[in-house]
Design an enzyme around this catalytic site. Structure first.
Site, short mmCIF file in Angstrom:
data_model
loop_
_atom_site.label_atom_id
_atom_site.label_comp_id
_atom_site.label_asym_id
_atom_site.label_seq_id
_atom_site.Cartn_x
_atom_site.Cartn_y
_atom_site.Cartn_z
CB SER A 167 -0.89 0.00 1.25
OG SER A 167 -1.46 1.28 1.48
CB SER A 168 0.41 4.59 -1.47
OG SER A 168 -0.91 4.84 -1.03
CB CYS A 169 -0.29 3.64 4.14
SG CYS A 169 -0.20 1.89 4.55
CG HIS A 210 -9.83 2.05 2.64
ND1 HIS A 210 -9.91 0.68 2.49
CD2 HIS A 210 -8.65 2.28 3.26
CE1 HIS A 210 -8.83 0.11 3.00
NE2 HIS A 210 -8.05 1.06 3.47
CE LYS A 244 -0.19 -5.33 3.25
NZ LYS A 244 -0.32 -6.66 2.60
CE1 TYR A 250 -2.75 -3.42 5.50
CE2 TYR A 250 -2.00 -1.36 4.54
CZ TYR A 250 -2.51 -2.62 4.39
OH TYR A 250 -2.78 -3.11 3.14
#
Length: 331
Positions: free
Chosen positions: A126-128, A198, A159, A155
Site C-alpha cells: 500500500s502507498s501508506c 476506506h 507491509k 499496517y
C-alpha cells in the site's frame, strides 16, 4: 523463459515474459477487493489453473496449514493480495490486529512459497508505506526516509516488512520475486461497512443513504482539504499481470494514476453520482490523515503500463455495483 537463480545469489538469467496460462497460479485473498479483480483479469487472460481458498477454507495465519497447502498445490506463480485492511477508524482502533495479522499472513505465505521454490511472486502492499510528509509525488526511493502517518503506522510497518522479505529472498535465494504498492483503490467488491471502509466507499454509502432517506445534510470527517489519488481496482489488476510479465527488480513499484484530487472534490463527484442534492458539512474535529499522497508512477510507465478507467466513470460504475449488491455487502 529462463530458470531462476540459485541459493546465495542475486537474481540472474531471468527475463520477464508471458506467464504460462496452464501453470498453477495461486491468488491469496482472491475474494477481497484486489484479489477478486486479479482473479477476473486472469480468467479473462486465459489462465486455466487458478487456485483460490477462502479464509474459512485456509487460515493464512495458521503456519502449518499454509505449508501443507503449498505442498499440495505447488503453484508456479503466487499473487499475495491477502491482508487485513481498513480505513482510519479501523486502523486507529485495532493497531495490534493490523500489525500481527498482516505479519503472520505475509511470513507464512512467503516462507511456504520459498519452501516450494515458487518461481514468480507478486507481493502487494500500500502507498501508506511512505513517510507522512514525503515530497510529492512520492518516488519509490522515499521508503524509510521519514516518519509514517500515525493513524495507520502498524499496517504500514507490516507491509514494509513484506517488501524487505521480497528483497531478501531475491538476494539470498535468487528468486525473481517483486512487490507493487497501489494507491487508494476502489471498485466492485469493496468494503462499504461504516466501521471498516476506506474513504471512497464510505462516501458512496453515506451519500446514497442520505439520498434514500431524504436527509438534507451529509457530514464528513476532517476538512476535505487532503489530496488523494484513486485507482479503479480493475486497472490495478491489469497492472499486476503486466508487472508479472514485464518487470523484474528488487525495488517496489508504485501503481497509480499520477493524478490526485481533494477529498472535497471526491465527495462532490460521489454526491453527483448517487443523485444527492443536499449540503455537505465537514467535521474538522476529526483527523484528516496525510495531507497529500500522490505516487510517482514513472517506473510503472517505463514498464509499459498506464491506467484506462476515468475517475468519474469509475465512481459511477461503483455506485451501480453498490446498489446492485447492497443486500449482500460486507458489514
Amino acid at each position: 523463459m529462463s530458470t531462476v537463480g540459485t541459493e546465495g545469489s542475486e537474481v540472474s538469467g531471468y527475463t520477464p515474459g508471458p506467464l504460462d496460462r496452464d501453470a498453477p497460479l495461486y491468488v491469496a485473498g482472491h475474494r477481497g477487493l484486489v484479489g477478486s479483480a486479479i482473479w477476473r483479469q486472469l480468467e479473462d487472460s486465459g489462465f486455466s489453473d487458478l487456485i483460490g481458498r477462502s479464509s474459512s477454507e485456509l487460515d493464512l495465519k495458521d503456519r502449518d496449514a499454509v505449508f501443507a497447502f503449498f505442498e499440495e498445490s505447488k503453484p508456479r506463480t503466487v499473487v499475495l493480495a491477502a491482508a487485513k485492511v481498513g480505513g482510519i477508524l479501523a486502523n486507529s482502533t485495532y493497531p495490534v490486529d493490523f500489525l500481527s495479522d498482516n505479519l503472520r499472513i505475509q511470513v507464512n505465505v512467503l516462507d511456504a512459497a520459498l519452501a516450494q521454490n515458487v518461481e514468480r511472486m507478486l507481493f502487494l502492499g500500500s502507498s501508506c508505506i511512505y513517510p507522512k510528509l514525503a515530497p510529492q509525488p512520492i518516488k519509490e526511493e522515499y521508503l524509510l526516509t521519514g516518519h509514517l502517518e500515525p493513524t495507520n503506522d502498524a499496517y504500514a510497518i507490516a507491509k514494509i516488512a513484506g517488501i524487505l522479505q521480497i528483497q531478501s529472498v531475491r538476494k539470498q535465494y535468487g528468486l525473481p520475486w517483486i512487490s507493487a504498492m497501489p494507491t487508494n483503490l476502489y471498485g466492485p467488491g469493496d468494503n462499504f461497512s461504516p466501521q471498516g471502509s476506506h474513504v471512497l466507499p464510505a462516501l458512496i454509502r453515506r451519500y446514497d443513504e442520505a439520498r434514500r432517506d431524504g436527509v438534507d445534510t451529509v457530514t464528513n470527517w476532517g476538512s476535505g482539504s487532503p489530496r488523494r489519488e484513486f485507482l479503479h481496482v480493475d486497472d490495478m489488476a491489469a497492472a499486476c499481470i503486466h508487472l508479472l510479465e514485464h518487470y523484474d527488480g528488487p525495488e517496489q513499484v508504485n501503481v497509480g494514476t499520477g493524478e490526485d484530487a481533494t477529498i472535497k472534490e471526491i465527495a462532490e463527484i460521489v454526491a453527483s453520482a448517487v443523485g444527492f442534492e443536499g449540503e455537505t458539512e465537514w467535521d474538522t474535529s476529526k483527523p484528516d490523515g496525510t495531507p497529500q499522497k500522490l505516487l510517482d508512477v514513472n517506473k510503472l510507465r517505463d514498464a509499459g503500463w498506464t491506467p484506462r478507467i476515468d475517475l468519474e466513470a469509475g465512481i459511477g460504475s461503483t455506485v451501480e455495483w453498490y446498489r446492485e449488491h447492497i443486500e449482500t455487502l460486507r458489514t
